[in-house]
Design a protein around this motif. Structure first.
Motif, PDB file in Angstrom:
ATOM      1  N   ALA A  43     -16.357   3.701 -28.612  1.00  9.63           N
ATOM      2  CA  ALA A  43     -14.681   3.027 -26.737  1.00  9.63           C
ATOM      3  C   ALA A  43     -14.583   1.710 -27.708  1.00  9.63           C
ATOM      4  O   ALA A  43     -15.912   0.812 -28.403  1.00  9.63           O
ATOM      5  CB  ALA A  43     -15.871   3.132 -25.696  1.00  9.63           C
ATOM      6  N   GLY A  47     -11.886  -0.034 -24.014  1.00  7.49           N
ATOM      7  CA  GLY A  47     -12.563   0.431 -23.451  1.00  7.49           C
ATOM      8  C   GLY A  47     -13.742   1.035 -22.505  1.00  7.49           C
ATOM      9  O   GLY A  47     -13.723   1.121 -21.009  1.00  7.49           O
ATOM     10  N   GLU A  79     -15.317  10.231 -17.443  1.00  7.98           N
ATOM     11  CA  GLU A  79     -14.766  11.404 -18.024  1.00  7.98           C
ATOM     12  C   GLU A  79     -15.694  11.280 -19.522  1.00  7.98           C
ATOM     13  O   GLU A  79     -16.370  11.161 -19.248  1.00  7.98           O
ATOM     14  CB  GLU A  79     -13.276  10.887 -18.104  1.00  7.98           C
ATOM     15  CG  GLU A  79     -13.107   9.074 -19.224  1.00  7.98           C
ATOM     16  CD  GLU A  79     -11.522   9.147 -19.640  1.00  7.98           C
ATOM     17  OE1 GLU A  79     -12.071   8.133 -20.848  1.00  7.98           O
ATOM     18  OE2 GLU A  79     -11.264   9.535 -18.805  1.00  7.98           O
ATOM     19  N   ARG A  84     -12.378  13.276 -23.486  1.00  2.50           N
ATOM     20  CA  ARG A  84     -12.126  12.388 -22.524  1.00  2.50           C
ATOM     21  C   ARG A  84     -11.821  13.117 -21.278  1.00  2.50           C
ATOM     22  O   ARG A  84     -10.854  12.399 -20.933  1.00  2.50           O
ATOM     23  CB  ARG A  84     -10.909  11.772 -23.773  1.00  2.50           C
ATOM     24  CG  ARG A  84     -11.462  10.655 -24.754  1.00  2.50           C
ATOM     25  CD  ARG A  84     -11.566   9.359 -24.039  1.00  2.50           C
ATOM     26  NE  ARG A  84     -13.122   8.724 -25.078  1.00  2.50           N
ATOM     27  CZ  ARG A  84     -13.847   8.067 -24.726  1.00  2.50           C
ATOM     28  NH1 ARG A  84     -14.161   7.297 -23.623  1.00  2.50           N
ATOM     29  NH2 ARG A  84     -14.598   7.822 -25.567  1.00  2.50           N
TER      30      ARG A  84
END
Lengths: 318, 280
Positions: A43, A47, A79, A84
Motif C-alpha cells: 500500500a 492508501g 476491502e 481490492r
C-alpha cells in the motif's frame, strides 16, 4: 413465550457484541502498524492515510472499535488486500457455493442418520444396532480429509467414475455440478451423520420407553404405526437442536473439504486469505461465520420452542 | 489402589473387550510416540533421490515418499507430534478451563455471568475457524497450533466444570466441609475437585481425539507443523499431489490418525461406563 424470545434475542446480541470485540482485538494483536496490516505491504502512503482516516486509527482504541463496528453494521468490512474488492462482496459471491455444499451434505447426513438411528433404537441390542453403532463410531473417528482423499483414490483414480476436483456452477450445468459436489458433500456429511445417528438412537430409545408409547402398543397398534406416528415426532426434537449446534462443525468442515476437492467456496477463501496475509478478509470471514452461527442457533431455539411448548429453555440458566 | 479395586476394575473391563482393545491401542501409540527414535528404522528427514515414491517393500514397509523418505519412519515420528498436540492442547484447556469454571460455579454472581457470556461468544466461532484465526495472528507452527486448539477447547471445560460444581453445591459433603469451617479454597480443591475429576477425565478422552484431528487438519492446510517435520497432516497434504503415482503415501498417515482417534473413542466410551455406571 415472548419473555423467552426477548431473552434469547438479548443474549444473542450480547454474544454478537463480544464476538465483534474479540475479532476487533484479534486483528489489532497482529504486530505492526494496523494501517499497514489492513492495507497490505504494497500500500502506498496515500492508501495508508486513507485507511488511517477511515478507521480513525489516531483516535483512542474504544472510539476506533465503535467506528469499526458502525462500518461493519453497514456492511463495510473493508476491502481485500489481494484483490481490492470489498470483503462483503467477495464473501457474498462465494457463500452460495458453500451453502449448496452444506445443504447437500445435510441431506446426505439426515438420509443416513435418521433411518439408521430409528432402526437401531427399535432393534436395540441386536446385531443391526451393533453394526450401526460401529459404523457411526468410525464416522466420528475418521478424519474427513483422509476420507476425502480415499474417495478420490477409489472413485476418481481407480474406477474413474467421478471427477476428483473442479467446480461447475449449479445453474450452468446441474448434472456436472452434482457430479463434482457429491463426493465433497458425502465427506462433509459423514461426520454429521455419525453425530446425528447417535443422537437419534439415544432419544428414540428414551421416547420408546415412555408411557404413551406403551399405551399405544396396548391399544393394539402395529409396531410400525407406533414408531412412525407416535415415537418419531418426539424422538426427533433433540435432533433439531443438535443440528443447529452442528452447523459450526459444518462450516469448519467445509474449509477442509473445499480444500481437498478444490471447490471455490467460502472455506477456500479463508485459507487463501490466511496464506496471503489478507487480514481484512480473514477478519471479515471469521466475523461473518461466527455471526451466522449465532443467528442460526437463535432460529433453532425459536423454532424449537414453537415446536415444543413443553420445553421452554430458561435462557439465563444455560 | 487396593488389590480388590484392581480386581473389580478388571472384572468390569472384561465385559467391555472393545474398550480394552481401544485402550491397548492408545497405549501402543503412546509407546510409539515415546520410543520413536528406537522404533523408526531410519531418519524421518533423510531424503534419498534413488528411492523416490517406491511402493512398499520389506525394506520400506509403507513405501517411500516424493523425496525418497521412509514413510514408516515418518508415520512413527508423526505419532509423537500428534500425541503432543492432542495431549498438550487439552492440558492447556483444562489448566485454564477448570479453575475458571470452578470459581464461576462456586461464587456465581457477576463474574459467573461475565464468564458465561464470554464462553457463549467463544463457542460461536466454529472450532476450526477460530483455530485458523488464531494461527493467522500467532503464525503457523506446532506450538501455535497446539495453543490455538487448546484455546478452542477451553470454553467446553469452563462450562463443564461450572455445571459440575453447581451440581455439587447442594451435596452433603460440601455442606459438611463448610460447616466444619473449611475455607472456600479448601472446599474447592479438596472436596469438589476430586468429585468432579472423573467426569473431566471422560471429557478429556473425548476431546483428545478431536484435538489430534484438529492438528492434522491445521497441518494439512499448512497452518500447523511445517515441512519437513513428519506430521500426519503434512504427509497427507504432500500425498494428495501423488494420488495416481503413489497412493500408499496417503494410506498410512490417514490410517494412523483413524486408528488412534477410533481407539481413543472406544477407550473413552468404556471409561465412561466404568466411572459412571448409572449413565447407561
Amino acid at each position: 413465550m415472548l419473555d423467552f424470545l426477548l431473552q434469547r434475542v438479548a443474549i444473542s446480541i450480547v454474544t454478537l457484541l463480544v464476538i465483534s470485540l474479540v475479532v476487533f482485538t484479534g486483528v489489532r494483536m497482529i504486530p505492526g502498524d494496523p494501517a499497514r496490516v489492513m492495507g497490505g505491504t504494497d500500500a502506498d502512503p496515500a492508501g495508508l492515510a486513507e485507511i488511517r482516516a477511515k478507521y480513525g486509527l489516531d483516535d483512542p482504541v474504544p472510539l476506533q472499535y465503535l467506528r469499526w463496528l458502525g462500518l461493519a453494521l453497514r456492511g463495510d468490512l473493508g476491502e481485500s488486500i489481494r484483490t481490492r474488492e470489498g470483503v462483503v462482496r467477495t464473501v457474498a459471491a462465494k457463500l452460495p457455493i458453500t451453502i449448496e455444499l452444506a445443504g447437500l451434505s445435510l441431506v446426505i447426513a439426515l438420509a443416513i442418520a435418521i433411518p439408521a438411528g430409528v432402526f437401531s433404537a427399535v432393534r436395540r441390542n441386536t446385531i443391526w444396532d451393533l453394526l450401526a453403532n460401529g459404523v457411526s463410531l468410525c464416522g466420528l473417528s475418521v478424519p474427513s480429509f483422509w476420507l476425502g482423499i480415499m474417495l478420490i483414490l477409489l472413485f476418481s483414480v481407480r474406477l474413474r467414475l467421478l471427477p476428483a476436483s473442479g467446480f461447475v456452477p449449479l445453474f450452468q450445468d446441474p448434472l456436472a455440478n452434482l457430479e463434482r459436489m457429491i463426493m465433497p458433500a458425502f465427506v462433509l456429511g459423514a461426520g454429521l451423520a455419525a453425530v446425528l445417528m447417535r443422537q437419534t438412537r439415544n432419544s428414540m430409545i428414551e421416547v420408546m420407553s415412555a408411557d404413551y408409547i406403551r399405551t399405544a402398543y396396548s391399544k393394539g397398534l402395529a409396531g410400525r404405526v407406533v414408531v412412525f406416528r407416535h415415537a418419531i415426532r418426539n424422538g426427533l426434537i433433540p435432533v433439531v437442536t443438535i443440528l443447529g449446534l452442528q452447523t459450526g462443525a459444518l462450516m469448519g468442515g467445509a474449509v477442509v473439504t473445499e480444500q481437498i476437492f478444490v471447490v471455490p467456496g467460502f472455506g477456500r477463501l479463508i485459507v487463501e486469505a490466511v496464506f496471503t496475509r489478507d487480514y481484512p478478509m480473514v477478519q471479515g470471514v471469521v466475523l461473518i461465520t461466527a455471526s451466522a452461527y449465532v443467528l442460526i442457533n437463535l432460529l433453532v431455539d425459536v423454532a424449537y420452542s414453537l415446536l415444543n411448548p413443553r420445553i421452554r429453555i430458561r435462557g439465563g440458566e444455560t | 489402589m487396593s488389590l480388590s479395586r484392581l480386581q473389580r476394575g478388571w472384572h468390569r473391563a472384561r465385559r467391555r473387550p472393545v474398550a480394552v482393545v481401544g485402550a491397548v491401542v492408545v497405549l501402543l501409540f503412546t509407546a510409539m510416540a515415546l520410543g520413536a527414535p528406537w522404533i523408526a528404522p531410519s531418519d524421518p528427514l533423510r531424503t534419498d533421490w534413488s528411492k523416490i515414491r517406491k511402493a512398499p517393500t520389506w525394506a520400506h514397509p509403507f513405501g517411500t515418499d516424493d523425496l525418497g523418505r521412509d514413510t514408516f519412519s515418518r508415520v512413527v515420528w508423526g505419532t509423537r507430534i500428534s500425541m503432543q498436540a492432542g495431549v498438550f492442547s487439552i492440558l492447556l484447556a483444562i489448566a485454564i478451563g477448570v479453575p475458571v469454571g470452578l470459581v464461576a460455579g462456586y461464587y456465581r454472581g457477576a463474574f459467573d455471568q461475565l464468564i458465561m457470556r464470554l464462553t457463549d461468544a467463544w463457542l460461536s466461532f466454529p472450532f476450526l475457524i477460530l483455530a485458523i484465526g488464531l494461527v493467522t495472528i500467532l503464525g503457523p507452527s506446532l506450538t501455535n497450533a497446539t495453543v490455538a486448539i487448546g484455546l478452542g477447547a477451553t470454553p467446553t471445560y469452563i462450562r463443564l466444570t461450572r455445571g459440575l460444581v453447581l451440581g455439587t453445591q447442594a451435596e452433603d459433603y460440601v455442606q459438611g466441609a463448610r460447616a466444619l469451617g473449611a475455607g472456600d479454597g479448601r472446599v474447592m480443591a479438596r472436596h469438589i475437585l476430586p468429585n468432579i475429576a472423573s467426569a473431566l477425565l471422560v471429557q478429556a478422552t473425548v476431546s483428545i481425539p478431536g484435538a489430534i484431528i484438529a492438528e492434522a487438519i491445521l497441518s494439512f492446510l499448512g497452518l500447523g507443523v511445517q515441512p519437513p517435520s513428519p506430521s500426519w497432516g503434512t504427509m497427507l497434504s504432500a500425498a494428495q499431489q501423488f494420488l495416481e503415482a503413489a497412493p500408499w503415501m496417503a494410506w498410512w498417515p490417514g490410517l494412523a490418525i483413524f486408528s488412534l482417534t477410533l481407539s481413543f473413542n472406544l477407550a473413552g466410551d468404556g471409561l465412561r461406563d466404568l466411572l459412571d455406571p448409572k449413565d447407561y
